[in-house]
Design a protein around this motif. Sequence first.
Motif, PDB file in Angstrom:
ATOM      1  N   ALA A  78       1.032  -1.904  -0.410  1.00 44.45           N
ATOM      2  CA  ALA A  78      -0.491   0.146   0.105  1.00 44.45           C
ATOM      3  C   ALA A  78       0.735   1.516  -0.143  1.00 44.45           C
ATOM      4  CB  ALA A  78      -0.999   0.088   2.060  1.00 44.45           C
ATOM      5  N   TRP A  79       1.867   0.678   0.787  1.00 50.05           N
ATOM      6  CA  TRP A  79       2.506   2.629   0.678  1.00 50.05           C
ATOM      7  C   TRP A  79       3.293   2.345  -0.579  1.00 50.05           C
ATOM      8  CZ3 TRP A  79       8.095   2.964   0.133  1.00 50.05           C
ATOM      9  CH2 TRP A  79       8.359   4.464   0.425  1.00 50.05           C
ATOM     10  N   LEU A  80       4.102   1.626  -1.128  1.00 49.32           N
ATOM     11  CA  LEU A  80       4.459   1.789  -2.505  1.00 49.32           C
ATOM     12  C   LEU A  80       3.502   1.965  -3.862  1.00 49.32           C
ATOM     13  CD1 LEU A  80       7.006  -1.455  -2.572  1.00 49.32           C
ATOM     14  CD2 LEU A  80       7.416   0.078  -2.426  1.00 49.32           C
ATOM     15  N   ILE A  81       2.298   1.417  -3.837  1.00 48.54           N
ATOM     16  CA  ILE A  81       1.605   2.319  -4.259  1.00 48.54           C
ATOM     17  C   ILE A  81       1.584   3.542  -4.438  1.00 48.54           C
ATOM     18  CG2 ILE A  81      -1.137   2.033  -5.049  1.00 48.54           C
ATOM     19  CD1 ILE A  81      -0.751  -1.362  -4.658  1.00 48.54           C
ATOM     20  N   ALA A  82       0.943   3.611  -2.967  1.00 50.57           N
ATOM     21  CA  ALA A  82       0.806   5.588  -2.698  1.00 50.57           C
ATOM     22  C   ALA A  82       1.786   6.665  -3.287  1.00 50.57           C
ATOM     23  CB  ALA A  82      -0.091   5.667  -0.987  1.00 50.57           C
ATOM     24  N   PHE A  83       2.695   6.069  -2.892  1.00 52.73           N
ATOM     25  CA  PHE A  83       3.975   6.172  -3.720  1.00 52.73           C
ATOM     26  C   PHE A  83       3.567   6.859  -5.435  1.00 52.73           C
ATOM     27  CE2 PHE A  83       8.658   6.050  -5.844  1.00 52.73           C
ATOM     28  CZ  PHE A  83       8.700   7.848  -4.570  1.00 52.73           C
ATOM     29  N   ALA A  84       3.261   5.402  -5.800  1.00 54.27           N
ATOM     30  CA  ALA A  84       3.161   5.551  -7.191  1.00 54.27           C
ATOM     31  C   ALA A  84       2.211   6.646  -7.539  1.00 54.27           C
ATOM     32  CB  ALA A  84       3.268   3.995  -7.792  1.00 54.27           C
ATOM     33  N   TYR A  85       1.219   6.141  -7.029  1.00 53.38           N
ATOM     34  CA  TYR A  85       0.030   7.415  -7.383  1.00 53.38           C
ATOM     35  C   TYR A  85       0.473   8.717  -7.449  1.00 53.38           C
ATOM     36  CZ  TYR A  85      -3.293   3.975  -6.233  1.00 53.38           C
ATOM     37  OH  TYR A  85      -4.339   2.461  -5.539  1.00 53.38           O
ATOM     38  N   LYS A  86       0.922   9.702  -5.812  1.00 56.50           N
ATOM     39  CA  LYS A  86       1.455  10.655  -5.878  1.00 56.50           C
ATOM     40  C   LYS A  86       2.570  10.762  -7.421  1.00 56.50           C
ATOM     41  CE  LYS A  86       1.919  10.815  -0.762  1.00 56.50           C
ATOM     42  NZ  LYS A  86       2.718  11.088   0.234  1.00 56.50           N
ATOM     43  N   ASN A  87       3.763  10.094  -7.396  1.00 52.59           N
ATOM     44  CA  ASN A  87       4.661  10.750  -8.236  1.00 52.59           C
ATOM     45  C   ASN A  87       4.251  10.496  -9.688  1.00 52.59           C
ATOM     46  OD1 ASN A  87       6.797  10.600  -6.892  1.00 52.59           O
ATOM     47  ND2 ASN A  87       6.994   8.454  -7.583  1.00 52.59           N
ATOM     48  N   THR A  88       2.896   9.673 -10.695  1.00 54.97           N
ATOM     49  CA  THR A  88       2.188   9.702 -11.527  1.00 54.97           C
ATOM     50  C   THR A  88       1.458  10.768 -11.319  1.00 54.97           C
ATOM     51  OG1 THR A  88       2.458   7.607 -11.371  1.00 54.97           O
ATOM     52  CG2 THR A  88       0.681   8.011 -13.175  1.00 54.97           C
ATOM     53  N   LYS A  89       0.969  11.344 -10.189  1.00 58.69           N
ATOM     54  CA  LYS A  89       0.293  12.446 -10.720  1.00 58.69           C
ATOM     55  C   LYS A  89       1.076  14.159 -10.606  1.00 58.69           C
ATOM     56  CE  LYS A  89      -2.775  15.898  -7.595  1.00 58.69           C
ATOM     57  NZ  LYS A  89      -3.844  15.361  -6.731  1.00 58.69           N
ATOM     58  N   PHE A  90       1.907  14.145 -10.384  1.00 59.69           N
ATOM     59  CA  PHE A  90       2.588  15.112 -10.181  1.00 59.69           C
ATOM     60  C   PHE A  90       3.435  15.008 -12.029  1.00 59.69           C
ATOM     61  CE2 PHE A  90       6.824  17.015 -10.696  1.00 59.69           C
ATOM     62  CZ  PHE A  90       6.680  17.875  -9.776  1.00 59.69           C
ATOM     63  N   GLY A  91       3.529  13.889 -12.528  1.00 57.14           N
ATOM     64  CA  GLY A  91       3.919  13.753 -13.459  1.00 57.14           C
ATOM     65  C   GLY A  91       3.191  14.118 -14.648  1.00 57.14           C
ATOM     66  N   LEU A  92       1.634  13.836 -14.419  1.00 58.62           N
ATOM     67  CA  LEU A  92       0.313  14.188 -15.670  1.00 58.62           C
ATOM     68  C   LEU A  92      -0.149  16.120 -15.605  1.00 58.62           C
ATOM     69  CD1 LEU A  92      -1.050  10.662 -15.192  1.00 58.62           C
ATOM     70  CD2 LEU A  92      -0.216  11.503 -17.543  1.00 58.62           C
ATOM     71  N   LYS A  93      -0.080  15.904 -13.905  1.00 55.69           N
ATOM     72  CA  LYS A  93      -1.087  17.588 -13.528  1.00 55.69           C
ATOM     73  C   LYS A  93      -0.209  18.364 -14.996  1.00 55.69           C
ATOM     74  CE  LYS A  93      -2.288  20.427 -10.279  1.00 55.69           C
ATOM     75  NZ  LYS A  93      -2.132  20.851  -8.777  1.00 55.69           N
ATOM     76  N   HIS A  94       1.031  18.618 -14.829  1.00 55.82           N
ATOM     77  CA  HIS A  94       1.285  19.662 -15.235  1.00 55.82           C
ATOM     78  C   HIS A  94       1.207  19.261 -17.238  1.00 55.82           C
ATOM     79  CE1 HIS A  94       2.518  21.788 -12.143  1.00 55.82           C
ATOM     80  NE2 HIS A  94       3.375  20.997 -11.491  1.00 55.82           N
TER      81      HIS A  94
END
Length: 191
Positions: A78-94
Amino acid sequence: MVFVLAGKMSKKGGSKLTQEEELLLQDFSRHVSVRSSALFYGSGGLAALTPIWLFWRIHHMDLSVYWLAYILVSAASAWLIAFAYKNTKFGLKHRIAQKREEGIAREINKQLQDDKKVTKKEKDERILWKKNEIADYEATTYSLFYNNLLYLFGTVVLSFVILRTANPLMNYGLSSLGSAGLVALLSTGTK
């Protein structure tokens, strides 16, 4: 824009930023809101708990015997997946914000064309706010969908294809943590 604000702060000898500048910098930071963080950890927890059913029913790993392994592996996953969510969101948002900017600007300008009281600065602020709001929402939903799909697919492939002859406990640990680690690793890419 971010570099201009950072340069502005360093030229003034560390002076305080305005509230508008703080909000703008916050939109470009990697930090997520408490609400987004709770959503990411909750969704990551649900995704990490899903393989338990597979291992309980198909690999016959009884819940009462392997409960500690289920808890530890699920928490780490769960921690690794949440980490992936944050990174993916940051890359996509802009990237999403850039793609939506023209349409949002057109929509806001159309809504405010008859209102003579609204200044150009206020229109630009509304466009920026709306663009960030839409980009944040779309990046969050896409990040959840993409990472959950990748994690669950990786778990099934590792469990039922690559590690099918392994000890069930080792199979569970390696397939669940391996998939979560792969998702986290892939999320750190730049493109």
